[in-house]
Every structure is written in C-alpha cells, then in structure tokens.
Scaffold this active site. Structure first.
Site, PDB file in Angstrom:
ATOM      1  N   GLY A 128     -25.504  -6.804  -2.419  1.00  0.00           N
ATOM      2  CA  GLY A 128     -26.308  -5.646  -2.067  1.00  0.00           C
ATOM      3  C   GLY A 128     -26.952  -5.071  -3.322  1.00  0.00           C
ATOM      4  CD  GLU A 160     -35.988 -31.273 -21.886  1.00  0.00           C
ATOM      5  OE1 GLU A 160     -36.733 -32.234 -21.609  1.00  0.00           O
ATOM      6  OE2 GLU A 160     -35.615 -31.015 -23.038  1.00  0.00           O
TER       7      GLU A 160
HETATM    8  C1  ST9 Z   1     -37.854 -28.844 -23.797  1.00  0.00           C
HETATM    9  C2  ST9 Z   1     -36.469 -28.494 -24.306  1.00  0.00           C
HETATM   10  O1  ST9 Z   1     -38.411 -28.310 -22.885  1.00  0.00           O
HETATM   11  C3  ST9 Z   1     -35.732 -27.462 -23.522  1.00  0.00           C
HETATM   12  C4  ST9 Z   1     -34.269 -27.266 -23.860  1.00  0.00           C
HETATM   13  C5  ST9 Z   1     -33.836 -27.835 -25.142  1.00  0.00           C
HETATM   14  C6  ST9 Z   1     -32.372 -27.814 -25.365  1.00  0.00           C
HETATM   15  C7  ST9 Z   1     -32.034 -28.795 -26.441  1.00  0.00           C
HETATM   16  C8  ST9 Z   1     -30.584 -29.074 -26.552  1.00  0.00           C
HETATM   17  C9  ST9 Z   1     -30.002 -30.085 -25.630  1.00  0.00           C
HETATM   18  C10 ST9 Z   1     -30.550 -31.447 -25.756  1.00  0.00           C
HETATM   19  C11 ST9 Z   1     -29.519 -32.521 -25.865  1.00  0.00           C
HETATM   20  C12 ST9 Z   1     -30.145 -33.714 -26.401  1.00  0.00           C
HETATM   21  C13 ST9 Z   1     -29.196 -34.784 -26.826  1.00  0.00           C
HETATM   22  C14 ST9 Z   1     -29.880 -35.739 -27.727  1.00  0.00           C
HETATM   23  C15 ST9 Z   1     -29.698 -37.223 -27.573  1.00  0.00           C
HETATM   24  C16 ST9 Z   1     -29.313 -37.851 -26.380  1.00  0.00           C
HETATM   25  C17 ST9 Z   1     -29.315 -39.345 -26.449  1.00  0.00           C
HETATM   26  C18 ST9 Z   1     -28.067 -39.948 -27.014  1.00  0.00           C
HETATM   27  N1  ST9 Z   1     -38.520 -41.604 -18.448  1.00  0.00           N
HETATM   28  O2  ST9 Z   1     -46.515 -41.635 -17.600  1.00  0.00           O
HETATM   29  P1  ST9 Z   1     -47.068 -41.728 -18.977  1.00  0.00           P
HETATM   30  C19 ST9 Z   1     -42.543 -42.322 -21.557  1.00  0.00           C
HETATM   31  S1  ST9 Z   1     -38.556 -30.131 -24.637  1.00  0.00           S
HETATM   32  C20 ST9 Z   1     -38.617 -42.321 -19.570  1.00  0.00           C
HETATM   33  O3  ST9 Z   1     -48.327 -42.491 -19.207  1.00  0.00           O
HETATM   34  P2  ST9 Z   1     -48.425 -39.420 -20.047  1.00  0.00           P
HETATM   35  C21 ST9 Z   1     -42.647 -43.823 -21.533  1.00  0.00           C
HETATM   36  O4  ST9 Z   1     -42.386 -44.315 -22.828  1.00  0.00           O
HETATM   37  C22 ST9 Z   1     -40.167 -30.364 -23.943  1.00  0.00           C
HETATM   38  N2  ST9 Z   1     -39.755 -42.452 -20.263  1.00  0.00           N
HETATM   39  O5  ST9 Z   1     -47.172 -40.234 -19.524  1.00  0.00           O
HETATM   40  C23 ST9 Z   1     -44.095 -44.022 -21.131  1.00  0.00           C
HETATM   41  O6  ST9 Z   1     -44.600 -45.281 -21.509  1.00  0.00           O
HETATM   42  P3  ST9 Z   1     -44.523 -46.484 -20.430  1.00  0.00           P
HETATM   43  C24 ST9 Z   1     -40.080 -31.129 -22.702  1.00  0.00           C
HETATM   44  C25 ST9 Z   1     -40.838 -41.841 -19.808  1.00  0.00           C
HETATM   45  O7  ST9 Z   1     -49.398 -39.204 -18.967  1.00  0.00           O
HETATM   46  C26 ST9 Z   1     -44.790 -42.917 -21.886  1.00  0.00           C
HETATM   47  O8  ST9 Z   1     -43.861 -41.817 -21.856  1.00  0.00           O
HETATM   48  N3  ST9 Z   1     -41.383 -31.493 -22.266  1.00  0.00           N
HETATM   49  C27 ST9 Z   1     -40.823 -41.093 -18.632  1.00  0.00           C
HETATM   50  O9  ST9 Z   1     -48.886 -39.974 -21.322  1.00  0.00           O
HETATM   51  C28 ST9 Z   1     -46.105 -42.495 -21.296  1.00  0.00           C
HETATM   52  O10 ST9 Z   1     -45.917 -42.296 -19.917  1.00  0.00           O
HETATM   53  C29 ST9 Z   1     -41.547 -32.296 -21.215  1.00  0.00           C
HETATM   54  O11 ST9 Z   1     -40.596 -32.717 -20.605  1.00  0.00           O
HETATM   55  C30 ST9 Z   1     -39.602 -40.975 -17.949  1.00  0.00           C
HETATM   56  N4  ST9 Z   1     -39.459 -40.253 -16.844  1.00  0.00           N
HETATM   57  O12 ST9 Z   1     -47.663 -38.048 -20.352  1.00  0.00           O
HETATM   58  C31 ST9 Z   1     -42.956 -32.651 -20.885  1.00  0.00           C
HETATM   59  N5  ST9 Z   1     -42.057 -40.596 -18.409  1.00  0.00           N
HETATM   60  O13 ST9 Z   1     -45.199 -45.986 -19.226  1.00  0.00           O
HETATM   61  C32 ST9 Z   1     -43.195 -32.789 -19.416  1.00  0.00           C
HETATM   62  C33 ST9 Z   1     -42.828 -41.014 -19.427  1.00  0.00           C
HETATM   63  O14 ST9 Z   1     -45.203 -47.587 -21.094  1.00  0.00           O
HETATM   64  N6  ST9 Z   1     -44.311 -33.651 -19.168  1.00  0.00           N
HETATM   65  N7  ST9 Z   1     -42.104 -41.763 -20.273  1.00  0.00           N
HETATM   66  O15 ST9 Z   1     -43.060 -46.746 -20.202  1.00  0.00           O
HETATM   67  C34 ST9 Z   1     -44.141 -34.968 -18.808  1.00  0.00           C
HETATM   68  O16 ST9 Z   1     -43.034 -35.444 -18.681  1.00  0.00           O
HETATM   69  C35 ST9 Z   1     -45.413 -35.752 -18.535  1.00  0.00           C
HETATM   70  O17 ST9 Z   1     -45.256 -36.441 -17.333  1.00  0.00           O
HETATM   71  C36 ST9 Z   1     -45.753 -36.753 -19.686  1.00  0.00           C
HETATM   72  C37 ST9 Z   1     -47.140 -37.298 -19.318  1.00  0.00           C
HETATM   73  C38 ST9 Z   1     -45.814 -35.984 -20.988  1.00  0.00           C
HETATM   74  C39 ST9 Z   1     -44.732 -37.866 -19.793  1.00  0.00           C
HETATM   75  P1  FAD Z   2     -48.178 -25.771 -18.496  1.00  0.00           P
HETATM   76  O1  FAD Z   2     -48.082 -27.214 -18.800  1.00  0.00           O
HETATM   77  O2  FAD Z   2     -49.383 -25.055 -18.936  1.00  0.00           O
HETATM   78  O3  FAD Z   2     -48.004 -25.578 -16.934  1.00  0.00           O
HETATM   79  C1  FAD Z   2     -48.463 -24.417 -16.220  1.00  0.00           C
HETATM   80  C2  FAD Z   2     -48.303 -24.678 -14.733  1.00  0.00           C
HETATM   81  O4  FAD Z   2     -49.167 -25.739 -14.333  1.00  0.00           O
HETATM   82  C3  FAD Z   2     -46.901 -25.098 -14.312  1.00  0.00           C
HETATM   83  O5  FAD Z   2     -46.591 -24.557 -13.067  1.00  0.00           O
HETATM   84  C4  FAD Z   2     -46.996 -26.616 -14.198  1.00  0.00           C
HETATM   85  O6  FAD Z   2     -46.085 -27.159 -13.275  1.00  0.00           O
HETATM   86  C5  FAD Z   2     -48.433 -26.801 -13.733  1.00  0.00           C
HETATM   87  N1  FAD Z   2     -48.988 -28.073 -14.188  1.00  0.00           N
HETATM   88  C6  FAD Z   2     -49.351 -28.412 -15.451  1.00  0.00           C
HETATM   89  N2  FAD Z   2     -49.800 -29.663 -15.463  1.00  0.00           N
HETATM   90  C7  FAD Z   2     -49.725 -30.137 -14.218  1.00  0.00           C
HETATM   91  C8  FAD Z   2     -50.058 -31.373 -13.601  1.00  0.00           C
HETATM   92  N3  FAD Z   2     -50.544 -32.395 -14.296  1.00  0.00           N
HETATM   93  N4  FAD Z   2     -49.846 -31.499 -12.264  1.00  0.00           N
HETATM   94  C9  FAD Z   2     -49.339 -30.484 -11.551  1.00  0.00           C
HETATM   95  N5  FAD Z   2     -49.006 -29.297 -12.088  1.00  0.00           N
HETATM   96  C10 FAD Z   2     -49.197 -29.120 -13.396  1.00  0.00           C
HETATM   97  N6  FAD Z   2     -40.564 -27.561 -25.778  1.00  0.00           N
HETATM   98  C11 FAD Z   2     -40.142 -28.353 -26.793  1.00  0.00           C
HETATM   99  O7  FAD Z   2     -40.854 -29.240 -27.219  1.00  0.00           O
HETATM  100  N7  FAD Z   2     -38.917 -28.175 -27.335  1.00  0.00           N
HETATM  101  C12 FAD Z   2     -38.059 -27.211 -26.925  1.00  0.00           C
HETATM  102  O8  FAD Z   2     -36.950 -27.106 -27.444  1.00  0.00           O
HETATM  103  C13 FAD Z   2     -38.496 -26.334 -25.891  1.00  0.00           C
HETATM  104  N8  FAD Z   2     -37.712 -25.311 -25.475  1.00  0.00           N
HETATM  105  C14 FAD Z   2     -38.237 -24.384 -24.610  1.00  0.00           C
HETATM  106  C15 FAD Z   2     -37.534 -23.216 -24.332  1.00  0.00           C
HETATM  107  C16 FAD Z   2     -38.094 -22.234 -23.536  1.00  0.00           C
HETATM  108  C17 FAD Z   2     -37.347 -20.973 -23.293  1.00  0.00           C
HETATM  109  C18 FAD Z   2     -39.382 -22.424 -22.976  1.00  0.00           C
HETATM  110  C19 FAD Z   2     -40.037 -21.370 -22.128  1.00  0.00           C
HETATM  111  C20 FAD Z   2     -40.054 -23.595 -23.200  1.00  0.00           C
HETATM  112  C21 FAD Z   2     -39.506 -24.583 -24.026  1.00  0.00           C
HETATM  113  N9  FAD Z   2     -40.219 -25.733 -24.332  1.00  0.00           N
HETATM  114  C22 FAD Z   2     -39.782 -26.562 -25.327  1.00  0.00           C
HETATM  115  C23 FAD Z   2     -41.499 -25.990 -23.715  1.00  0.00           C
HETATM  116  C24 FAD Z   2     -41.404 -26.437 -22.271  1.00  0.00           C
HETATM  117  O9  FAD Z   2     -40.960 -27.733 -22.170  1.00  0.00           O
HETATM  118  C25 FAD Z   2     -42.784 -26.223 -21.647  1.00  0.00           C
HETATM  119  O10 FAD Z   2     -42.938 -24.830 -21.484  1.00  0.00           O
HETATM  120  C26 FAD Z   2     -42.952 -26.940 -20.331  1.00  0.00           C
HETATM  121  O11 FAD Z   2     -42.957 -28.317 -20.534  1.00  0.00           O
HETATM  122  C27 FAD Z   2     -44.233 -26.505 -19.594  1.00  0.00           C
HETATM  123  O12 FAD Z   2     -45.342 -26.458 -20.439  1.00  0.00           O
HETATM  124  P2  FAD Z   2     -46.260 -25.130 -20.470  1.00  0.00           P
HETATM  125  O13 FAD Z   2     -45.369 -23.979 -20.669  1.00  0.00           O
HETATM  126  O14 FAD Z   2     -47.326 -25.333 -21.461  1.00  0.00           O
HETATM  127  O15 FAD Z   2     -46.870 -25.022 -19.035  1.00  0.00           O
END
Ligand code: ST9
Ligand code: FAD
Length: 621
Positions: free
Chosen positions: A426, A450
């Site tokens: 509530g 992520e």
């Molecule tokens: C963030 C951090 O947000 C937040 C919290 C941090 C806390 C940190 C502490 C904890 C961490 C613990 C870590 C432990 C460390 C170590 C562990 C290991 C022992 N799966 O589709 P394409 C690759 S950080 C695998 O054309 P686009 C693949 O190589 C920020 N691989 O993509 C592929 O090549 P191919 C996080 C994948 O259109 C290539 O990428 N930000 C996967 O160029 C290109 O692929 C985000 O997550 C997959 N699922 O780019 C960004 N997908 O195809 C989100 C792609 O040849 N955006 N690859 O194999 C995306 O994920 C987009 O889809 C994009 C698109 C960037 C991949």
């Molecule tokens: P945008 O990409 O601008 O997205 C805006 C909106 O548009 C979202 O709703 C999204 O879903 C949508 N959108 C964007 N593109 C598309 C698409 N192609 N199709 C459909 N929808 C789409 N990054 C790091 O590198 N390292 C870190 O340690 C890290 N830690 C973080 C901690 C916090 C607290 C925060 C807030 C962010 C962190 N990030 C980190 C970044 C985080 O991974 C990004 O914020 C996230 O990937 C989204 O990117 P953006 O904020 O630029 O949003």
C-alpha cells in the site's frame, strides 16, 4: 536484520532436485567441489549476503559517492567499503574463477547460484568485485604479457571496467569514434570520450584496468566502420611494472564526470576521458584486432549477471512483500464484507493480495529456474572445454537463452516489483522506510544496460534464431515437447494434466509467433522480389517473441519442478518441506493458468501485424 531476504531452499531445489547438479559436482573438472562442499559454500555465502553484504545497501543509496572534479575522484562510503571488504576477504569470489588466475574450479551453475545471493544483497559489491573475472578474460585472450596482467589483476584485486559506450554510440556500439594510435614501442595511445562507464573510479583498489573498444588508426586492413573495425585495448589507470604489478605514474585517462542516477547510486557511472593533456597508453589485447568478439565474452557474462540481479531483486522484493502482507491487518474477509463488525484480517486473506503474491512467487521461481537452467547449459560448455572439446549444441542453446535471461528477466522483474511487490505494501511501499522503493529504482537499470530490451529481442530473433537456422530453438522445443509427451505424466500421475495442456497450447502459440516473423523475414528479401518493409513487421514483434518464449520456458521449468514436488509429496516429509513442495506445485499451476492463456492473444496480434505504426507521420504521434 537487513533488507535482504534470500531463498536458499529454492536455489538448492533448482540445483540438486531440478537440475541434478550432484551428477557433476565432485567429478571431472570439479573433483574438489563435491555436493557437500557446494552446499557449505552456499550456506556461508547466504549468511554473508544476508548480513555484511546487505548491511550497507540502504545507507550507500542515501549517501552515494560524490565526484570531485579537481582530483577526478569519487570515493565510496565507508559502510559500503565494509561490505565490499567482507566479500573479498571471504574469498568466495574465487569460486568458479579459472585456476590460472588463482581461482577454484566450480560449475557455472554453482557460481550463478552464489551470484544470486550477492546480487540480491548488494549488487554494486558484485560489480566492483569483478576485477579478477576480467583478469581471467584477459588471461584467456592474451599474449604472455596480457596473461601476466590478468594474473596480477586477480592477485592484487584490481578493479576493472568494460568501456564501450560513447555519447553518440549506445545501442549502436559501432558508431564509436574513440581512436587508438599505434606507438613505436608497440603500445597504443587512446583518444576520445566514453560515457556511462560502471566502476571507472573508486577507492576500493589501487588500480583500475579499463578494457576499451577503440578504432585503430593507420593500420592497414583494420579500423574500418562499424563494430568490426573496433579493437580492444587494456588501458590502466596507473602505469605498472609487468612483473611485480608495482604502480608507476598516472596514465592519461581520467574520470571527468560521475552521473546522478535514479538508482544503484553507489555504483559509480562515469564519463571517462582518454588522452586529454597526457597520452592514455594501452596495449592491444592478444595483439589481435578482434575487439567486438573479445568484448562479447565480457558482455555475455554481464548479460547473465544483469538477468540474475533482476530476478534476485524480485525475489527479495516478493519475500519482503509476503512478510508485510502476513502482518498487515486491514479490512474484513470478503465473505463477511457485509458485516461491519466482522473481525479485521491480515491482507493475505484478500483474494487480490493472494493473486499478487502468487504471481510474484510464480515468476520468481520460474525465472530462477530459467537462470539456473541456463547456467546448467553453461556447465556442459565448461565440462566439454575442460576436456579440450567444444559442445556446439550447448554453446548455441546458451546463446539462445541469454537474451531471455537478460531481456525477459529484467522486464518481468522490474514490472512486478512495481505493480505487485511494492503495491502489496500500500502507501507504505512508497516510503523509504521499506526497501521496495529502492528495489524499484535500482532494478530499472536492468532493462537498459548491457543492451536494452529492444536489443535483446532483436538478438534473439535475428542472431539466435534466424542466423542459427532455428537449430537451438528446435533443440529447446524438442526438450519441451519430450516433457509434454512423456516425463510429466509418469511422475505426477496426471495431476498436472490441465496445466500440461496449457503449456502445449502456449508452445504452439509461440511457435506461430516465430513462424509469422520468419515468413516476414522471407518476404522481405528484395532479391526474391520481396518487400523490405516486412522487416518492420518483425521489429514490431521481437519483444513479443522474447516475452512469449520466456513465458513458455519458465512454465516448462515450473511444471518440471511441480512434477518433482508431487513425487516428494508422496513421501513422509517434515512440515516445512511439505509446505515448500506444495508451494512449488501452486506456483506451476498458477503460472500455467494465468500467464499461458495470454499467449493466444499475443499470437493473434503477431499474425495481424501491419505497417500502420510505420506509416504514421511523426507529426501524428
Ligand atoms: C554495460 C555495462 O552496459 C553495465 C554493467 C557493468 C557491470 C560490470 C561488472 C560486471 C561484469 C562482469 C564481467 C566479467 C568479465 C569476464 C567474463 C568472461 C570470463 N553474442 O550483429 P552484428 C559480436 S556495457 C556474441 O553485426 P552490429 C560478434 O562478434 C555496454 N557476439 O552487430 C559479431 O560478429 P559476427 C553494453 C555477438 O550491428 C559482431 O558483434 N552495450 C553478439 O555491428 C557484430 O555483430 C551493449 O550491450 C552476441 N549476442 O552491432 C550494446 N552480438 O556476426 C547493445 C554481436 O561475425 N547493442 N556479437 O559473429 C548491441 O548488442 C548491438 O546489437 C550491437 C550491434 C552493438 C552488437
Ligand atoms: P540508445 O541506444 O540511444 O537507445 C534509446 C532507445 O532507443 C532505447 O529504448 C532503445 O531500446 C531504442 N533503440 C536504440 N536503437 C534501437 C534499434 N536499433 N532498434 C530498436 N530500438 C532501438 N556502457 C559501457 O560501455 N560500460 C558500462 O560499464 C556501462 N555502464 C552503464 C551504467 C549505467 C547506470 C547506465 C545508465 C549505462 C551504462 N552503460 C555502460 C551504457 C549502456 O549500456 C547504454 O546506456 C545502453 O546500451 C543503451 O544505450 P543508450 O543509453 O545510448 O540508448
């Protein structure tokens, strides 16, 4: 008493009764980690989580770190440091860490079971403590030099970060502009500004190692556009001696801002500036230009972490709500509502509160099973790897499940924390006196970082289903079908017949959603005379498929659990166990009855998708 209410009984149920982890504990690569040891570890981590780790959760939210732009520092509150130190001193972080960096081999399922407890108690502790795991990743991908770095990181408990995001490159990582310039001594100078970097500044360790995606400049064949042109660099906060790890001069990388956030405030989210005034020196990981693939090793682990964090938060949110509901007296029993003198009852007597509680319980248990089932697939991958083999089916199934754990897990958890867990309190739920408002604020980030939910849905359909030609999905469907055809009825003697029929229908509905999307994919191929705009119809349904598949997998795991529970209920049990197993059956029944029928409507929506949303002029929104 701390905020954190764990559910160790259900974690153990999943590991040992549902997923049969005793078959692998004490064997093969896990010879030294038998069932008894694993249970003792879980007991101790549970104790630590519910006491010292959870103790600073609230105070660190109320007095978060303050950034000093002069010194580029953002020291952490003392109370939080105590929680962090307690975790590091316990050395439990070494369980599941590779032996090469001083870890103790353990199956991923045990690691994620432990992680649930830490992430539920104080998620930022886990994040700041991830340096050794980063060290393992650097070791695994590195040259001899990098392997030394990886070992030192784990040994000295250095902090670490993953550095992808820039102001104009969030979801679209490939738009990143940060550059890497090669130097004559083989090192690189990084130039650019990254933002939103978790843990990029703190005073928990002497050193922080940044793993940075940057675009190499002037190197033939590398540094092209998009993600494939990015390379991964090891960039330390301080120079250091590669043999001893002794720290030298400050490197040219500085935190230039720390964000003010809605939640998870003790986790520093930093702007990180490279090469402003002084070069930011780094090394190319493994001396290969393969940045995005390397970084995805970290991302995969981090996506699993985010899903686990979300579900852990919903679990403690539910258990807090349950406690409150058992003691809050309000109103009369509905059947006596006409009688103004009827005794007032606890709110657990009200049907709508029971609906809310059972809904939370069913989702929490289903999603915990989803996390640990996924982890059990990772066990297969790890056991094969320990033999020098590659279990491709398990790798691909894990790939398929990861966006569900992350995307579905975070969305359902965050939504239910607000609509059901906080609501159960509530007006009191809105107060800072109870942990729910902080849970809601802290859990929202899980749907964002992520990779947002939209990105998870696209990853699921385009990469994990279409590109994999539906093989992993087929494997999962076959497992569910096999359960429907055989196992369940034998064990529970037909007691779950209706629920199994609901699962069969839901599986059919979700398959139909996938088929409609696959048809759109085929009809979008311009080379075959198709209309590329049909891709929009897929994009309008990727989140729907993500949620639908999540519902089906959770229902399947819940019904498997209910089968096991029904068998146990046929034996002589202590009262608490009797209630536990009855609760498992109730969760499965409830989930099947209130969640699964909705997939028929989702199917109708998916099959009827048109382009109206895409054709609407922006001015009409
Ligand atoms: C963030 C951090 O947000 C937040 C919290 C941090 C806390 C940190 C502490 C904890 C961490 C613990 C870590 C432990 C460390 C170590 C562990 C290991 C022992 N799966 O589709 P394409 C690759 S950080 C695998 O054309 P686009 C693949 O190589 C920020 N691989 O993509 C592929 O090549 P191919 C996080 C994948 O259109 C290539 O990428 N930000 C996967 O160029 C290109 O692929 C985000 O997550 C997959 N699922 O780019 C960004 N997908 O195809 C989100 C792609 O040849 N955006 N690859 O194999 C995306 O994920 C987009 O889809 C994009 C698109 C960037 C991949
Ligand atoms: P945008 O990409 O601008 O997205 C805006 C909106 O548009 C979202 O709703 C999204 O879903 C949508 N959108 C964007 N593109 C598309 C698409 N192609 N199709 C459909 N929808 C789409 N990054 C790091 O590198 N390292 C870190 O340690 C890290 N830690 C973080 C901690 C916090 C607290 C925060 C807030 C962010 C962190 N990030 C980190 C970044 C985080 O991974 C990004 O914020 C996230 O990937 C989204 O990117 P953006 O904020 O630029 O949003």
């Amino acid at each position: 008493m701390t905020h954190y209410k764990s559910n160790l009984r259900d974690i153990k149920f999943n590991l040992f009764e549902l997923l049969g982890r005793s078959e692998i504990l004490g064997h093969g690569p896990y010879e030294d980690m038998d069932v008894e040891t694993a249970e003792a570890v879980l007991d101790e981590v549970d104790h630590l989580a519910t006491t010292k780790l959870a103790e600073s959760f609230e105070s660190a939210d109320r007095q978060p770190p303050v950034f000093d732009p002069e010194s580029h520092t953002a020291p952490l509150p003392e109370a939080f440091k105590k929680s962090y130190d307690a975790w590091m001193e316990s050395e439990f972080y070494q369980i599941g860490l590779a032996a090469e960096v001083g870890g103790q081999p353990a199956p991923p399922s045990l690691r994620w079971a432990m992680n649930e407890l830490v992430l539920g108690a104080n998620p930022a502790v886990y994040m700041y403590a991830s340096g050794p795991k980063f060290g393992e990743m650097i070791f695994r991908n590195g040259t001899e030099r990098d392997q030394k770095i990886g070992r030192i990181m784990a040994d000295k408990l250095w902090g670490a970060t993953m550095v992808l995001t820039e102001p104009d490159a969030g979801s679209d990582v490939g738009a990143g502009r940060t550059r890497a310039l090669p130097q004559p001594d083989g090192s690189w100078h990084i130039e650019g500004v990254k933002r939103f970097i978790t843990s990029a500044e703190h005073d928990l360790s002497d050193q922080i190692i940044h793993l940075v995606l940057a675009r190499p400049v002037g190197v033939e064949g590398f540094g092209g556009p998009g993600t494939k042109g990015l390379s991964l660099f090891i960039v330390p906060k301080y120079d250091f001696d590669l043999e001893t790890g002794d720290l030298g001069e400050r490197n040219g990388v500085n935190v230039t801002n720390v964000e003010h956030k809605m939640g998870l405030k003790v986790s520093n989210t930093c702007e990180l500036t490279f090469g402003d005034g002084k070069p930011a020196k780094g090394w190319l990981l493994g001396e290969v230009h393969n940045g995005i693939a390397q970084m995805f090793q970290v991302i995969e682990d981090a996506r699993m972490m985010v899903g686990t964090k979300a579900i852990a938060t919903l679990s403690t949110g539910y258990l807090n709500a349950l406690d409150y509901a058992k003691s809050r007296i309000q109103g009369a029993d509905l059947t006596k509502n006409y009688d103004k003198t009827a005794p007032r009852v606890t709110i657990t007597h009200h049907p709508d509160v029971r609906r809310a509680l059972l809904t939370q319980k069913a989702y929490v248990e289903g999603m915990r099973s989803l996390v640990l089932y996924t982890a059990s697939i990772q066990d297969k991958v790890a056991i094969a790897a320990a033999k020098g083999e590659k279990d491709d089916d398990a790798i691909k199934l894990n790939d398929l499940l990861l966006p569900i754990v992350k995307g579905y897990g975070s969305e359902k958890s965050w939504t239910l924390l607000g609509t059901e867990a906080l609501q159960t309190f509530g007006g009191s739920g809105f107060l800072a006196d109870y942990p729910l408002e902080q849970y809601v604020r802290d859990a929202k980030i899980d749907t964002l970082y992520e990779g947002t939910t939209a990105i998870q849905g696209q990853d699921l359909f385009f990469r994990k289903i279409i590109r994999n030609q539906g093989k992993a999905l087929g494997q999962l469907q076959a497992e569910i079908q096999q359960f429907l055809d055989t196992e369940g009825d034998q064990n529970s003697g037909g007691q779950l017949k209706d629920e199994r029929e609901l699962l069969a229908k839901a599986l059919e509905d979700v398959e139909a959603i996938g088929t409609a999307m696959a048809m759109n994919a085929m009809s979008s191929d311009v080379r075959a005379g198709g209309d590329p705009r049909n891709l929009y119809k897929i994009g309008l349904n990727t989140t729907r498929l993500l949620f639908g598949l999540g519902d089906v997998v959770c229902a399947w795991l819940l019904l498997r659990s209910a089968d096991i529970a029904l068998q146990a209920l046929g034996t002589d049990l202590p009262e608490s166990e009797q209630r536990f197993y009855e609760g498992k059956v109730a969760s499965a029944r409830w989930f099947a009855r209130i969640v699964l029928p909705k997939l028929a409507a989702e199917r109708v929506i998916a099959e009827g998708t048109d382009l109206a949303a895409m054709e609407l002029d922006e001015a009409s929104f």
